[in-house]
Design an enzyme around this catalytic site. Structure first.
Site, PDB file in Angstrom:
ATOM      1  N   ASP A  93       5.923  -5.389   2.332  1.00 50.10           N
ATOM      2  CA  ASP A  93       5.279  -6.666   2.044  1.00 50.10           C
ATOM      3  C   ASP A  93       4.012  -6.389   1.234  1.00 50.10           C
ATOM      4  OD1 ASP A  93       3.458  -5.710   3.831  1.00 50.10           O
ATOM      5  OD2 ASP A  93       3.889  -7.152   5.401  1.00 50.10           O
ATOM      6  N   SER A  94       3.277  -7.431   0.917  1.00 52.03           N
ATOM      7  CA  SER A  94       2.152  -7.253  -0.001  1.00 52.03           C
ATOM      8  C   SER A  94       0.810  -7.203   0.713  1.00 52.03           C
ATOM      9  CB  SER A  94       2.126  -8.422  -0.980  1.00 52.03           C
ATOM     10  OG  SER A  94       1.861  -9.617  -0.255  1.00 52.03           O
ATOM     11  N   GLY A  95       0.796  -7.454   2.006  1.00 50.72           N
ATOM     12  CA  GLY A  95      -0.460  -7.461   2.748  1.00 50.72           C
ATOM     13  C   GLY A  95      -1.034  -8.845   2.967  1.00 50.72           C
ATOM     14  N   GLY A  96      -0.509  -9.831   2.261  1.00 44.85           N
ATOM     15  CA  GLY A  96      -1.072 -11.180   2.343  1.00 44.85           C
ATOM     16  C   GLY A  96      -1.055 -11.742   3.759  1.00 44.85           C
ATOM     17  N   GLY A 217       5.276 -18.158   4.662  1.00 43.86           N
ATOM     18  CA  GLY A 217       4.495 -19.218   5.273  1.00 43.86           C
ATOM     19  C   GLY A 217       5.245 -20.014   6.322  1.00 43.86           C
ATOM     20  N   ASP A 267      13.139 -10.235   8.581  1.00 43.76           N
ATOM     21  CA  ASP A 267      12.422  -9.163   9.276  1.00 43.76           C
ATOM     22  C   ASP A 267      11.637  -9.800  10.397  1.00 43.76           C
ATOM     23  OD1 ASP A 267      10.139 -10.222   7.432  1.00 43.76           O
ATOM     24  OD2 ASP A 267       9.149  -8.902   8.852  1.00 43.76           O
TER      25      ASP A 267
END
Lengths: 375, 375
Positions: A93-96, A217, A267
């Protein structure tokens, strides 16, 4: 090994799809559940157990890995696959999401996110470009754009602002991803539970063009009904020929229902987190091993499961291990749950391929009701 | 399977001995190290890993098992072997040591020990007869007499009183053990670090007659020199034809030195406890993986070890897991250490059998000095 990242749709059954994602490190049969290996380990499992359970791909968390041991450090050691002894595909994932859920004193600007580490309080910056650079250093097969994720509830104005920002970040992420043969870059649809915002987000991302599309989200407090409604509103705006990934979901029921609505990838930390807290997922539903009624029960969790953690240890023993806080209790239940999730995905894939997904969905839910029963 | 419990001395080399103990659940090659499975689990290991590491026998703690889940409860589930999925020999201690080290508000009388559980504060009584009854219910292959164990330092008067009490309890334990084909009952030599008391204790126990003899009350704070001296004073008073078990010992060096003095069996929590705290035992000595110097070290702990935890994971990864508090770090190091202890015992046995124990002892200690070195 394959030179190009690709997705092949092999079959559909109603809204449900089955297919094959090809990546540099191998194939992913979809619908797929990705065990979460947050800090370069699926908690409580040996990598061989994750593979033997049937997982084609696992997920690593950019947020955790950038803080410890560090992306450059992992790159110097040969990349994340080698570091954690997992030679099959990895999605990062991107860390967001973790910046929103874990970090302290975060500040989001047009440029990116500035936040304090939850480990040592040190200040870090994560831009769309740096998020992609980290994932390139890790060497993951599927790399996610940086997005801004909101907890539920939030105002519509906030949802729109965060969605628009995520869309601009998507474009910057896509440019930063560049060309990486065999690897894919996924955009993330945001927009809260608002149908219009979700459509605009999806259309914006499709306009940029990604190897796959995630629905982000969700599973952030809105409940299953609103989550499924939002999936239903979003999926029609995603390309049929690309994989669709529902981030951070979920319970076995969430997964079956999302598959019915056209989702391909999932996931969730639930299998391992529940395992560490004494809960087992089985064909017969969720079983809370902490409960005293299991103390004298010599039956295994599921005598017919191919997973030794389901088939070979008595509920009485598991109960004892859980009550005693023993590592082996956490190990066995995390293993059993990881195996159950993969068994469920195999059942889903097979039933879609043979055109009997609806029957599978019904029977699986009926079976769960047999539940947490004592002898 | 064998009808009678027996010990066969296969060879000696100086003071060191190698032999074979036969029990109802199989054979034990000596010198033997017994991994400790306190609460019916060797902490952090699957039972298959313990067996594959080379352990012929493991130890269960009567004190812990009587408190949770309870001896009658385990018996109702088919006994300890079945409960914990270990079909090879099991030795259970009598609870004496843990009453001294773990319980609250203990009171020792001629009749037995009254103490409060360290788990829930409940009052329990353990007499020599009940200690044997519990071990019979557990179904262990080697059952220890109840003894009174003192911490070091203590007065000679206390050591004599506790030794005499333990001798009277030995007689009651022996009667309570009765006849259990294929199972053995061991007496425990006490007497602190006093040569005369140790001799009187050993002679008293030999007069009663047991299938084996343990040396108790050591590794309780007296240090290695006094411990080895006491072993040297005690062993000559024990029968050559019976196994000798040094309780709760110890480091790899303690074990080699005690073997040189004629000890056949050992147990210690060190491999698993150290593993949970980031320490690895290897042919090259003890390695503290928490140390920052391992962060970039791509070498495994020991590339030539048959144990995957030694051979397949980099020191950098182990360091990361330990620093991150990950279960897999504890699992891998507990596994590596359990394997190293068994490799050491195999080396000891083979060297005694081939008459080169002294050479093995010297070379092994030299090798340990290569130690905790970075690249």
């Amino acid at each position: 090994m394959t030179a190009e990242f690709s997705f092949t749709l092999l079959g559909t059954d109603g809204g449900a799809r089955t297919g094959l994602v090809r990546t540099l490190h191998g194939e992913i049969r979809t619908p797929a559940f990705m065990p979460v290996g947050t800090a370069a380990t699926v908690k409580g499992l040996y990598p061989e157990q994750v593979k033997e359970a049937g997982a084609d791909i696992l997920l690593g968390n950019t947020y955790h890995l950038m803080l410890r041991p560090g992306a450059e450090e992992i790159a110097a050691l040969g990349g994340l696959h080698k570091f954690m002894r997992w030679d099959a595909p990895i999605l990062t994932d991107s860390g967001g999401f973790q910046i929103m859920s874990l970090s302290k004193l975060r500040k989001i600007t047009e440029q990116g996110a500035v936040f304090q580490s939850h480990i040592d309080g040190r200040r870090h910056e994560l831009t769309p470009e740096r998020a992609m650079e980290i994932q390139r250093l890790l060497g993951s097969d599927i790399q996610m754009q940086l997005d801004e994720c909101l907890m539920y509830p939030h105002t519509e104005a906030d949802a729109e602002r965060a969605m628009q920002l995520s869309l601009r970040w998507a474009e910057r992420s896509r440019i930063a991803f560049g060309r990486q043969p065999g690897r894919g870059n996924f955009g993330i649809v945001q927009g809260g539970i608002n149908e219009r915002l979700r459509r605009e987000s999806a259309e914006g991302l499709v306009g940029i063009g990604f190897e796959g599309y995630a629905i982000g989200g969700l599973a952030v407090g809105e409940g299953q009904n609103l989550m499924l409604e939002t999936i239903t509103h979003t999926v029609p705006h995603l390309p049929v020929a690309k994989p669709r990934y529902l981030m951070g979901v979920g319970t076995p029921e969430d997964i079956i229902e999302a598959v019915a609505r056209g989702v391909d990838m999932f996931d969730c930390v639930m299998p391992t987190r529940s395992g560490r807290h004494g809960q087992a997922f089985t064909r017969f539903g969720k079983i809370n091993l902490r409960n005293a009624k299991h103390a004298g029960d010599s039956r295994p969790l599921d005598a017919e499961s191919p997973c030794p953690a389901h088939a070979h240890y008595s509920r009485a023993y598991l109960h004892h291990l859980v009550r005693s806080g023993e590592l082996l209790g956490m190990m066995l239940l995390s293993w059993a749950n990881t195996a159950y999730y993969q068994q469920l995905m195999k059942g889903i894939r097979d039933s879609i391929a043979t055109g009997c997904f609806e029957e599978f969905r019904h029977q699986t839910k009926e079976q769960w009701k047999k539940g947490d029963v004592s002898v």
